[in-house]
Each structure stands twice: as structure tokens, then as C-alpha cells.
Design an enzyme around this catalytic site. Structure first.
Site, short mmCIF file in Angstrom:
data_model
loop_
_atom_site.label_atom_id
_atom_site.label_comp_id
_atom_site.label_asym_id
_atom_site.label_seq_id
_atom_site.Cartn_x
_atom_site.Cartn_y
_atom_site.Cartn_z
CG HIS A 117 -5.38 0.48 -4.19
ND1 HIS A 117 -4.64 -0.65 -4.61
CD2 HIS A 117 -5.83 -0.06 -3.16
CE1 HIS A 117 -4.81 -1.83 -4.22
NE2 HIS A 117 -5.61 -1.48 -2.94
CG ASP A 158 -10.88 -1.38 2.24
OD1 ASP A 158 -11.81 -1.51 1.40
OD2 ASP A 158 -9.52 -1.51 1.67
CD GLU A 191 -10.03 1.69 0.39
OE1 GLU A 191 -9.74 2.50 1.17
OE2 GLU A 191 -9.41 0.67 -0.09
CD GLU A 249 -8.62 -1.70 -3.82
OE1 GLU A 249 -8.06 -2.54 -3.74
OE2 GLU A 249 -9.27 -0.98 -3.07
CA CA Z 1 -8.97 -1.42 -0.60
#
Ligand code: CA
Length: 375
Positions: free
Chosen positions: A288, A186, A212, A238
Site C-alpha cells: 500500500h 477499493d 480491496e 493497509e
Molecule cells: Ca486502499
């Protein structure tokens, strides 16, 4: 927090949670949560109490979609994304909790029923620290192995020390979990597209499961280029809000995996419309999840009710995102804790969906009173 942790945008030493309680004249109370830490939560608290509350006071809480559209239409000129939507999210979730309690049904049943009674969970950790790259890489090897040993179905690391170091850290995580275990990375939108390709090619070689938020959420073309050019799945979403934001994101075809945040994008009412859009684009969804036990319980209800897409004997399954670092607002908030770590350990990585009405959980008011932040 016991120690400072970081992601690609900042380091932090404190946790907050923004809960919303909606009270009715019939004595039924609903709980929701707004995404947004620290001073953002304080500003959102102002929006919930000073802007949204006067709009909805006296309305019927069963009319959750009527309330949603009244608030959204009145706030449209002041914020179609961001904090106004985060604030509306917490109110909407609390209304769904009320409706579930009135009907005597968990929210998953109100949505359409439970496709599963439990979901696999992935444990994220490997947060950034102010350490030399070699030290952090050594730490990530151990931490990745520990999270696998806890029983989680997969794990996720943070990126954010720059492309070269990040590749070293990703190699460390692969070493820690072994060859046969899924890991994700991420970046919290820290890279340019060019740097994202550099790191993404390394993730391809390491057979990471997803990459991500490689780049800024506004850069829809960049997402589409990365998705075409990399083998690793591109995940994100998200930081996107409501059906109109998600329509553009999905139509640009830059996501392999969608990660809607129910406590930010507009609550459960709007999440269901975003989920329908994701499925209309055949984009699988892994919610998320961030925040307190209220956010976790909300997501468990949604994951139970998520239809298989596209379906089959061995359908693609959603997972529950779980932060393995200490979080009192998740582990100690409820009268009856979810005990997710224990469940994961005991059940091969799976977490059961609460069966009680509404969210199926109740926060401990003494705990809330103890941590209440009056700023
Ligand atoms: Ca994230």
C-alpha cells in the site's frame, strides 16, 4: 487540492504529509514518513516529538532494531496498533535512511539486494465526487481510459456510493479501460459482508483483478468467507499493524493479496518481518502506498528488494501503487523529483528504483519550509 475528492468514508479538500527528520551528532540526517492525514498527522507529530524522541535521543541510529523494540515495548500498554505505530514507522524509516547514508548503499542493498531495477506501476484514480450516478459513471469511463493512456500497467477505482451505484461505476471503469486491461476496486471497508458479496459477484463478471478492503479490517471471518465465495482476488491489510496483527490476518486466510503499509505498520524494520510472514503463508504482496515522495521512495526500495514468490521463469511481480490525482508533496517535494508519470509514459508503465544511498532521495528544505504547518 484543486477539487474535492472522496473515498467511501469521507470527502476531502486538503492534503497533508507528515515527514520525520532524524538528526545525528555526526551531521547525517535521515528522512521518514508517518501515515496519517490532517489532524491525525498533528497528533502523530506529538507522539513523535513528545513521546518517542525522549526515548531515543542519544542512542546509536545504527541500532535501528534496538530502538524499535525499546519504543514498542514502552508503548505497548498505550497502543499496539494505530497512531503509536504510525509514529514509530516514520522514525524507523528515517533510521534506515541514516544507515544507508553511513554505509553508502541504497536501503534495497542493505535489505539483501535488488531483484529488479524497476517495477510496474498501477495508477489509481476514479475517486468519488458528489455527482449523480450517471454523471459519475460517465466520468469514470473517461478517467479510466485516460489512466490507461498514461501508460500505467493497471488502474484502480474507488467504491462507496452504495452497492447498486458501485456496480454501475465498476461497469463504467471496465468500459473505459477495455476488456484486456486489469482494473481493481477499493471499497475502503464500506460494506457489510452481504453487500460485499453483491458487489463482488459483479466484479467477478467484470473480471476485476482485485477487490480491496471490501469489509471492516476487524472482520477476519468475513474476509475468509469472501475469499472462498468470490473469484476476484481479495486484497487488504493497509489498516493492519506489526507482526502480531499480520499473523492473525494471514492465519485467517482471507487475503489473496497483502497490502502492508510501511509508513503505518511499524516502518521498514517491521515491514521486513511482515513480508516474511506473508511469504510464509504464500500470500503475494503489493505494498500500500500513500503520501509524499518520501513514502514513494521508501516503497521503491522495498519493492526492489522483494524476493519473487514462489519464483519461476515468469514470476509474479509486485507493482508500485500510484495516485494519479494531483499531489504536490509527491511531485514537488524532492530536490530531484522522481517524475513517475514521465517514467511510466516513457517505459511502458515501469518506474526505476533510485540508486543513491539510503532512500536515494532528498527533500527540498525550502519547499518544506513553505508548506510547514505549525498547529
Ligand atoms: Ca486502499
Amino acid at each position: 487540492m484543486p477539487e474535492e475528492l472522496g473515498y467511501s468514508q469521507q470527502y476531502y479538500t486538503q492534503r497533508t504529509a507528515h515527514l520525520v527528520e532524524v538528526i545525528t551528532d555526526e551531521g547525517v540526517t535521515g528522512w521518514g514518513e508517518c501515515f496519517g492525514p490532517g489532524n491525525v498527522a498533528l497528533a502523530n507529530k506529538g507522539i513523535v516529538e513528545k513521546v518517542i524522541q525522549p526515548m531515543v535521543l542519544g542512542m546509536n541510529p545504527m541500532d535501528r532494531d534496538v530502538i524499535w523494540h525499546k519504543v514498542y515495548n514502552l508503548l505497548r500498554d498505550h497502543g499496539q496498533k494505530g497512531m503509536s505505530m504510525q509514529s514509530l514507522s516514520g522514525v524507523d524509516i528515517a533510521l534506515w535512511d541514516i544507515v544507508g547514508k553511513v554505509m553508502g548503499q541504497p536501503i534495497s542493498n542493505l535489505i539483501g539486494g535488488r531483484f529488479r531495477e524497476n517495477v510496474p506501476s498501477y495508477g489509481y484514480g476514479m475517486m468519488l465526487r458528489r455527482e449523480a450516478p450517471d454523471d459519475l459513471a460517465a466520468r469514470f469511463v473517461d478517467e479510466a481510459a485516460e489512466i490507461r493512456a498514461m501508460g500505467f500497467a493497471a488502474t484502480k477505482m474507488k467504491l462507496g456510493h452504495g452497492p447498486k451505484v458501485d456496480v454501475q461505476l465498476a461497469q463504467a471503469v471496465r468500459k473505459g479501460v477495455g476488456e484486456d486491461f486489469p482494473f481493481m476496486a477499493d471499497a475502503n471497508h464500506a460494506y457489510t459482508t452481504s453487500d460485499a458479496f453483491y458487489v463482488g459477484r459483479a466484479l467477478d463478471e467484470l473480471e476485476a483483478y482485485w477487490f480491496e478492503e471490501p469489509i471492516a479490517p476487524e472482520d477476519l471471518d468475513g474476509y475468509a468467507e469472501l475469499r472462498k465465495g468470490l473469484k476476484t482476488n481479495i486484497a487488504g491489510g493497509e489498516a493492519e499493524f506489526n507482526r502480531w496483527g499480520w499473523r492473525s490476518l494471514l492465519e485467517s486466510r482471507g487475503l489473496d493479496i497483502a497490502q502492508p503499509e510501511v509508513c503505518a505498520l511499524g516502518g521498514i524494520s517491521e515491514y521486513l518481518r511482515v513480508l516474511a510472514l506473508c511469504h510464509a503463508h504464500f500470500t503475494p504482496v503489493i505494498n500500500h502506498v500513500w503520501g509524499s515522495a518520501i513514502a514513494v521512495a521508501t516503497n521503491l526500495q522495498l519493492l526492489a528488494a522483494m524476493p519473487p514468490m514462489p519464483g519461476g521463469l515468469h514470476p509474479w511481480e509486485p507493482m508500485l501503487e500510484f495516485d494519479t490525482t494531483e499531489n504536490k508533496f509527491r511531485d514537488n517535494l524532492l530536490e530531484q523529483p522522481l517524475n513517475i508519470q514521465k517514467q511510466v509514459k516513457a517505459s511502458g508503465g515501469r518506474v526505476s528504483i533510485p540508486t543513491g544511498p539510503g532512500l536515494g532521495v532528498a527533500p527540498d528544505r525550502d519547499f518544506i519550509a513553505h508548506y510547514k504547518w505549525d498547529a
